[in-house]
Structures are given as C-alpha cells and as structure tokens.
Design a protein around this motif. Structure first.
Motif, PDB file in Angstrom:
ATOM      1  N   PHE A 118       0.806  -1.221   0.000  1.00  0.00           N
ATOM      2  CA  PHE A 118       0.000   0.000   0.000  1.00  0.00           C
ATOM      3  C   PHE A 118       0.841   1.274   0.000  1.00  0.00           C
ATOM      4  CE2 PHE A 118      -3.020  -3.033   2.077  1.00  0.00           C
ATOM      5  CZ  PHE A 118      -3.908  -3.069   1.020  1.00  0.00           C
ATOM      6  N   SER A 119       2.140   1.139   0.251  1.00  0.00           N
ATOM      7  CA  SER A 119       2.989   2.328   0.314  1.00  0.00           C
ATOM      8  C   SER A 119       3.114   2.997  -1.045  1.00  0.00           C
ATOM      9  CB  SER A 119       4.372   1.968   0.862  1.00  0.00           C
ATOM     10  OG  SER A 119       4.996   0.983   0.047  1.00  0.00           O
ATOM     11  N   PHE A 120       3.322   2.203  -2.101  1.00  0.00           N
ATOM     12  CA  PHE A 120       3.492   2.793  -3.427  1.00  0.00           C
ATOM     13  C   PHE A 120       2.197   3.413  -3.960  1.00  0.00           C
ATOM     14  CE2 PHE A 120       7.236   0.099  -3.261  1.00  0.00           C
ATOM     15  CZ  PHE A 120       8.193   0.921  -3.823  1.00  0.00           C
ATOM     16  N   PRO A 121       1.043   2.717  -3.896  1.00  0.00           N
ATOM     17  CA  PRO A 121      -0.201   3.359  -4.348  1.00  0.00           C
ATOM     18  C   PRO A 121      -0.539   4.616  -3.555  1.00  0.00           C
ATOM     19  CG  PRO A 121      -0.498   1.001  -4.187  1.00  0.00           C
ATOM     20  CD  PRO A 121       0.823   1.296  -3.562  1.00  0.00           C
ATOM     21  N   SER A 122      -0.395   4.561  -2.227  1.00  0.00           N
ATOM     22  CA  SER A 122      -0.732   5.735  -1.405  1.00  0.00           C
ATOM     23  C   SER A 122       0.231   6.876  -1.663  1.00  0.00           C
ATOM     24  CB  SER A 122      -0.724   5.366   0.079  1.00  0.00           C
ATOM     25  OG  SER A 122       0.564   4.917   0.475  1.00  0.00           O
ATOM     26  N   LEU A 123       1.508   6.548  -1.836  1.00  0.00           N
ATOM     27  CA  LEU A 123       2.503   7.579  -2.141  1.00  0.00           C
ATOM     28  C   LEU A 123       2.197   8.237  -3.477  1.00  0.00           C
ATOM     29  CD1 LEU A 123       5.260   8.976  -1.558  1.00  0.00           C
ATOM     30  CD2 LEU A 123       6.329   7.097  -2.811  1.00  0.00           C
ATOM     31  N   GLY A 124       1.920   7.398  -4.475  1.00  0.00           N
ATOM     32  CA  GLY A 124       1.655   7.935  -5.802  1.00  0.00           C
ATOM     33  C   GLY A 124       0.423   8.817  -5.848  1.00  0.00           C
ATOM     34  N   MET A 125      -0.685   8.355  -5.257  1.00  0.00           N
ATOM     35  CA  MET A 125      -1.937   9.102  -5.352  1.00  0.00           C
ATOM     36  C   MET A 125      -1.964  10.326  -4.440  1.00  0.00           C
ATOM     37  SD  MET A 125      -4.835   6.130  -5.942  1.00  0.00           S
ATOM     38  CE  MET A 125      -4.185   4.913  -4.797  1.00  0.00           C
ATOM     39  N   SER A 126      -1.327  10.259  -3.284  1.00  0.00           N
ATOM     40  CA  SER A 126      -1.345  11.405  -2.369  1.00  0.00           C
ATOM     41  C   SER A 126      -0.467  12.541  -2.885  1.00  0.00           C
ATOM     42  CB  SER A 126      -0.864  10.971  -0.978  1.00  0.00           C
ATOM     43  OG  SER A 126       0.483  10.508  -1.033  1.00  0.00           O
ATOM     44  N   ILE A 127       0.714  12.191  -3.399  1.00  0.00           N
ATOM     45  CA  ILE A 127       1.623  13.238  -3.885  1.00  0.00           C
ATOM     46  C   ILE A 127       1.090  13.866  -5.173  1.00  0.00           C
ATOM     47  CG2 ILE A 127       3.934  13.704  -4.778  1.00  0.00           C
ATOM     48  CD1 ILE A 127       5.048  11.730  -2.839  1.00  0.00           C
ATOM     49  N   THR A 128       0.509  13.052  -6.045  1.00  0.00           N
ATOM     50  CA  THR A 128      -0.024  13.615  -7.290  1.00  0.00           C
ATOM     51  C   THR A 128      -1.173  14.584  -7.000  1.00  0.00           C
ATOM     52  OG1 THR A 128      -1.421  11.646  -7.513  1.00  0.00           O
ATOM     53  CG2 THR A 128       0.636  11.683  -8.758  1.00  0.00           C
ATOM     54  N   THR A 129      -1.902  14.347  -5.928  1.00  0.00           N
ATOM     55  CA  THR A 129      -2.973  15.269  -5.535  1.00  0.00           C
ATOM     56  C   THR A 129      -2.394  16.616  -5.119  1.00  0.00           C
ATOM     57  OG1 THR A 129      -4.335  13.422  -4.766  1.00  0.00           O
ATOM     58  CG2 THR A 129      -4.919  15.615  -3.962  1.00  0.00           C
ATOM     59  N   GLN A 130      -1.264  16.583  -4.432  1.00  0.00           N
ATOM     60  CA  GLN A 130      -0.623  17.815  -3.981  1.00  0.00           C
ATOM     61  C   GLN A 130       0.086  18.544  -5.117  1.00  0.00           C
ATOM     62  OE1 GLN A 130       1.946  16.777  -0.708  1.00  0.00           O
ATOM     63  NE2 GLN A 130       0.362  15.606   0.334  1.00  0.00           N
ATOM     64  N   LEU A 131       0.495  17.800  -6.142  1.00  0.00           N
ATOM     65  CA  LEU A 131       1.261  18.388  -7.247  1.00  0.00           C
ATOM     66  C   LEU A 131       0.422  18.531  -8.512  1.00  0.00           C
ATOM     67  CD1 LEU A 131       4.616  16.413  -6.834  1.00  0.00           C
ATOM     68  CD2 LEU A 131       4.060  18.680  -5.947  1.00  0.00           C
ATOM     69  N   LYS A 132      -0.851  18.859  -8.341  1.00  0.00           N
ATOM     70  CA  LYS A 132      -1.761  18.925  -9.484  1.00  0.00           C
ATOM     71  C   LYS A 132      -1.286  19.920 -10.535  1.00  0.00           C
ATOM     72  CE  LYS A 132      -6.655  19.576 -10.582  1.00  0.00           C
ATOM     73  NZ  LYS A 132      -8.001  19.847 -10.033  1.00  0.00           N
ATOM     74  N   GLU A 133      -0.946  21.121 -10.122  1.00  0.00           N
ATOM     75  CA  GLU A 133      -0.507  22.156 -11.069  1.00  0.00           C
ATOM     76  C   GLU A 133       0.873  21.838 -11.629  1.00  0.00           C
ATOM     77  OE1 GLU A 133      -2.348  24.555 -12.187  1.00  0.00           O
ATOM     78  OE2 GLU A 133      -4.018  23.934 -10.896  1.00  0.00           O
ATOM     79  N   GLU A 134       1.757  21.339 -10.780  1.00  0.00           N
ATOM     80  CA  GLU A 134       3.124  21.030 -11.211  1.00  0.00           C
ATOM     81  C   GLU A 134       3.143  19.936 -12.280  1.00  0.00           C
ATOM     82  OE1 GLU A 134       2.134  21.486  -8.235  1.00  0.00           O
ATOM     83  OE2 GLU A 134       3.457  22.921  -7.223  1.00  0.00           O
ATOM     84  N   LEU A 135       2.216  18.983 -12.164  1.00  0.00           N
ATOM     85  CA  LEU A 135       2.152  17.906 -13.151  1.00  0.00           C
ATOM     86  C   LEU A 135       1.786  18.428 -14.534  1.00  0.00           C
ATOM     87  CD1 LEU A 135       0.373  15.134 -11.036  1.00  0.00           C
ATOM     88  CD2 LEU A 135       2.692  15.016 -11.960  1.00  0.00           C
ATOM     89  N   LEU A 136       0.972  19.465 -14.571  1.00  0.00           N
ATOM     90  CA  LEU A 136       0.592  20.076 -15.850  1.00  0.00           C
ATOM     91  C   LEU A 136       1.746  20.856 -16.461  1.00  0.00           C
ATOM     92  CD1 LEU A 136      -2.987  21.357 -14.928  1.00  0.00           C
ATOM     93  CD2 LEU A 136      -2.429  19.500 -16.508  1.00  0.00           C
ATOM     94  N   GLN A 137       2.600  21.410 -15.619  1.00  0.00           N
ATOM     95  CA  GLN A 137       3.688  22.259 -16.100  1.00  0.00           C
ATOM     96  C   GLN A 137       4.972  21.488 -16.397  1.00  0.00           C
ATOM     97  OE1 GLN A 137       4.217  25.328 -13.167  1.00  0.00           O
ATOM     98  NE2 GLN A 137       2.071  25.957 -13.224  1.00  0.00           N
ATOM     99  N   HIS A 138       5.183  20.379 -15.677  1.00  0.00           N
ATOM    100  CA  HIS A 138       6.450  19.645 -15.806  1.00  0.00           C
ATOM    101  C   HIS A 138       6.175  18.176 -16.127  1.00  0.00           C
ATOM    102  CE1 HIS A 138       8.321  23.217 -14.087  1.00  0.00           C
ATOM    103  NE2 HIS A 138       7.500  23.121 -13.054  1.00  0.00           N
TER     104      HIS A 138
END
Length: 223
Positions: A164-184
């Motif tokens: 559960f560490s990898f799924p939770s890490l992936g989904m929680s961080i991507t939620t925080q980096l919503k704008e950054e993911l669009l830019q980078h």
C-alpha cells in the motif's frame, strides 16, 4: 541421560505456554532445551527433572525471555528478507533485465498522452497496483498457516505496508502536485518510475512468498 517422550512433550508444552505460537520456534526451542537438559543430566544424574529444566532454561534464555528470543528472531528474519528482496530487485535494474523495466516505464509514460489530466492518469495507473496489493494481502493471510501451524518465517513476509505504500505515495503526492504535473512532464515520468518500482516490489514479494512456503513445507514435511 535421554529424556522420555512424555518429558519432551512437557518441555514443548512449557515453551508453548510462554506464548510462543510459531511452530518452527516451538521445535527449535524444544530441541535446544532438550539437548541442554540431557547434557546437564549426563553430568549430574542425581538432579530432578524440574531442576535440570530450570538450569537449562537459565543458560539458554539467561536474563531475557522466550518472547525476547522470538522478537530477536523476527528482526533477523525481516533483515534477511529485505536483503534478499533488494537483491532480486537490483537484478531487474541490471543488464539485460533492465530493458524490461525501461520498457514498462516507457509504455506507462506513453499512455499518459491519452489523458488530458496527468493527475487522473496517475490515479488510474496506481489504482490497479493497490488492487493487486489487496489480493496479495488476502493470499498472505490464507497461506501463513499450514496444517493448523503458524510460522514466524511466513509472518515476516507481511506485505501490508509494502503493497500500500506505493499506491498511497503515488496518489497522495499527485494530488498535492496537481498544477506542477501540468507544467512539468518529467514529474509524470518520475511517477511512472515509482510505479514500475512498485511492480518490482510486488513481483519479488510474491516470488519470495511462494518460495518460502515451499521451503517450509519441505523442511517440516507438510503438504
């Protein structure tokens, strides 16, 4: 002087009474205690059974306890398990297996182009990893008991935190980096690498679990 079958059963039940539920530890501790007691009795045949048992326990356990021996053994098993698993994972990061890992990263990153939102894509990417993790945990719970016997070796393979560490890490961080993911876009590539690493952890964990179960059954002649 050899212990009788009844005396050996008494020692075994005594060890079990110390809250030692793991079968391999019950067998190992019983063997050590019996061997030590027989050594004492051979040197001092006038001693009573319970005296010999107490002397053997004092030397074998010392100032600690049977539970402390269990905890120490669990730490050793966990350390060995992590070492073996990391060794298996590094094999996928070396030539020629690394090409398979790179191909997975490439395919994962390529499919991101079909999603308008990188955040939604990564959620779709990591969700199946969580589902596989749930299935793996279910399989582990069913297989850690063999013929009514519990094994510390199999308990050590507890995958709950890992899967559960990898799924939770992936989904929680991507939620925080919503704008950054669009830019980078490199962030999307980075999370694709994390996803592949999660797959490698899952594959090696499943392989180690099956191999360990086979070894335990063979060692203790279980079906």
């Amino acid at each position: 002087m050899k212990l009788t079958t009844e005396q050996i059963e008494y020692v075994e039940n005594y060890i079990i009474s110390k809250d030692i539920k793991w079968y391999e530890l019950q067998v190992e501790l019983t063997d050590h205690m019996v061997t030590s007691m027989e050594g004492f009795w051979e040197k001092n045949p006038e001693l009573a059974f319970h005296q010999v048992k107490q002397y053997a326990e004092n030397i074998f356990v010392g100032d600690s306890s049977f539970k402390s021996i269990e905890k120490q053994r669990k730490r050793i098993l966990q350390k060995e398990y992590r070492k073996v698993q990391w060794k298996m994972i590094t094999e996928y990061l070396k030539f020629p297996k690394i090409f398979g890992s790179i191909l997975l990263v490439y395919l994962a990153y390529t499919f991101s182009a079909y999603f308008v939102s990188p955040q939604k894509y990564l959620a779709v990417l990591f969700c199946p990893l969580a589902i596989v993790g749930l299935l793996y945990v279910h399989y582990w719970r069913k297989s850690k008991e063999i013929e009514g016997k519990y094994f510390l070796t199999l308990e050590t393979l507890n995958p709950t935190l890992l899967v559960f560490s990898f799924p939770s890490l992936g989904m929680s961080i991507t939620t925080q980096l919503k704008e950054e993911l669009l830019q980078h876009q490199w962030l999307v590539l980075f999370f694709c690498c994390i996803w592949v690493l999660g797959i490698l952890f899952s594959i090696t964990a499943i392989h180690l679990q099956k191999k360990t179960i086979e070894n335990v059954k063979k060692q203790y002649q279980l079906t």
